[in-house]
Design a protein around this motif. Structure first.
Motif, short mmCIF file in Angstrom:
data_model
loop_
_atom_site.label_atom_id
_atom_site.label_comp_id
_atom_site.label_asym_id
_atom_site.label_seq_id
_atom_site.Cartn_x
_atom_site.Cartn_y
_atom_site.Cartn_z
N TYR A 60 7.19 -0.04 4.20
CA TYR A 60 6.44 -1.25 3.90
C TYR A 60 4.94 -1.06 4.11
N GLY A 61 4.20 -1.84 3.37
CA GLY A 61 2.76 -1.95 3.55
C GLY A 61 2.39 -3.41 3.65
N THR A 62 1.47 -3.73 4.56
CA THR A 62 1.02 -5.11 4.70
C THR A 62 -0.02 -5.42 3.63
N LEU A 63 -0.40 -6.67 3.54
CA LEU A 63 -1.44 -7.06 2.59
C LEU A 63 -2.70 -6.26 2.89
N SER A 64 -3.42 -5.87 1.85
CA SER A 64 -4.57 -4.98 2.04
C SER A 64 -5.83 -5.75 2.41
N ASP A 65 -6.73 -5.03 3.07
CA ASP A 65 -8.05 -5.55 3.41
C ASP A 65 -9.00 -5.08 2.31
N ALA A 66 -9.33 -5.97 1.38
CA ALA A 66 -10.18 -5.62 0.25
C ALA A 66 -11.65 -5.88 0.52
N SER A 67 -12.00 -6.26 1.76
CA SER A 67 -13.40 -6.53 2.07
C SER A 67 -14.19 -5.24 2.28
N VAL A 68 -13.52 -4.12 2.33
CA VAL A 68 -14.18 -2.82 2.49
C VAL A 68 -13.77 -1.92 1.33
N TYR A 69 -14.58 -0.88 1.09
CA TYR A 69 -14.19 0.10 0.07
C TYR A 69 -14.05 1.45 0.73
N GLN A 94 11.57 11.99 3.98
CA GLN A 94 11.73 11.00 2.92
C GLN A 94 10.56 11.16 1.95
N ILE A 95 10.86 11.02 0.67
CA ILE A 95 9.83 11.06 -0.37
C ILE A 95 9.63 9.62 -0.81
N ILE A 96 8.43 9.09 -0.54
CA ILE A 96 8.18 7.68 -0.75
C ILE A 96 7.23 7.48 -1.93
N ASN A 97 7.67 6.68 -2.90
CA ASN A 97 6.82 6.33 -4.03
C ASN A 97 5.87 5.24 -3.57
N LEU A 98 4.58 5.53 -3.60
CA LEU A 98 3.57 4.60 -3.09
C LEU A 98 2.95 3.72 -4.16
N SER A 99 3.35 3.85 -5.40
CA SER A 99 2.65 3.17 -6.49
C SER A 99 2.58 1.65 -6.32
N GLU A 100 3.58 1.04 -5.71
CA GLU A 100 3.56 -0.42 -5.50
C GLU A 100 2.58 -0.83 -4.39
N LEU A 101 2.11 0.13 -3.61
CA LEU A 101 1.21 -0.19 -2.50
C LEU A 101 -0.26 -0.06 -2.88
N CYS A 102 -0.53 0.38 -4.10
CA CYS A 102 -1.90 0.54 -4.54
C CYS A 102 -2.53 -0.84 -4.74
#
Length: 159
Positions: free
Chosen positions: A84-93, A118-126
């Motif tokens: 899982y990934g949490t909601l991203s912090d888009a206030s920084v680059y 484990q091989i994890i597909n990260l594409s949904e976390l972008c």
């Protein structure tokens, strides 16, 4: 005269190895996956509970995270893995996202120390899912951030 059979065998081995290498390179250049992902990254607001584990290695290759770890596994082998990934912090680059492996053990009293990759597909976390989009992943339990560059597929060219 005695060297002729050795030369023939050596030439045959060289020819076969070059042919298999050419096939491997063709697969890489064509964009075919060499290995299949075992997990798909998912977005969540908060992380669910997990069993303890220790990450031994983490590396990125394209849209995939190769995550090696050790954990107390059930002897039945019916443990469940999620990423899982949490909601991203888009206030920084680049934007930042907290990510974590979740292990849900089966109800088995017998436990053993196991190692897994484990091989994890990260594409949904972008963040934006555009080619070359960048996001920093802070993997809980790992010592350094992982900078992930999304690799999207381009539309076919019109001829």
């Amino acid at each position: 005269m005695y060297n002729y059979p050795i030369f023939l065998v050596f030439s045959l081995v060289l020819l076969v190895s070059c042919a298999s290498n050419r096939n491997m390179n063709a697969e890489l250049l064509s964009g075919k996956k060499m290995e299949k992902a075992t997990l798909m990254g998912q977005i969540t607001e908060s992380f669910p509970a997990t069993s303890n584990y220790r990450i031994t290695d983490a590396s990125l290759d394209g849209n995939f995270l190769y995550l090696s770890f050790e954990y107390q596994a059930s002897c039945s082998g019916n443990d469940k893995f999620e990423f899982y990934g949490t909601l991203s912090d888009a206030s920084v680059y680049p934007p930042k996202r907290q990510v974590k492996l979740i292990i849900t053990p089966s109800d088995d009293a017998c436990k053993s120390l196991e190692y897994s990759t484990q091989i994890i597909n990260l594409s949904e976390l972008c963040y934006a899912k555009t080619p070359n989009d960048v996001i920093d992943l802070n993997l809980q339990g790992w010592k350094t951030k992982l900078t992930y560059h999304y690799i999207g597929t381009s539309a076919p060219r019109n001829k």
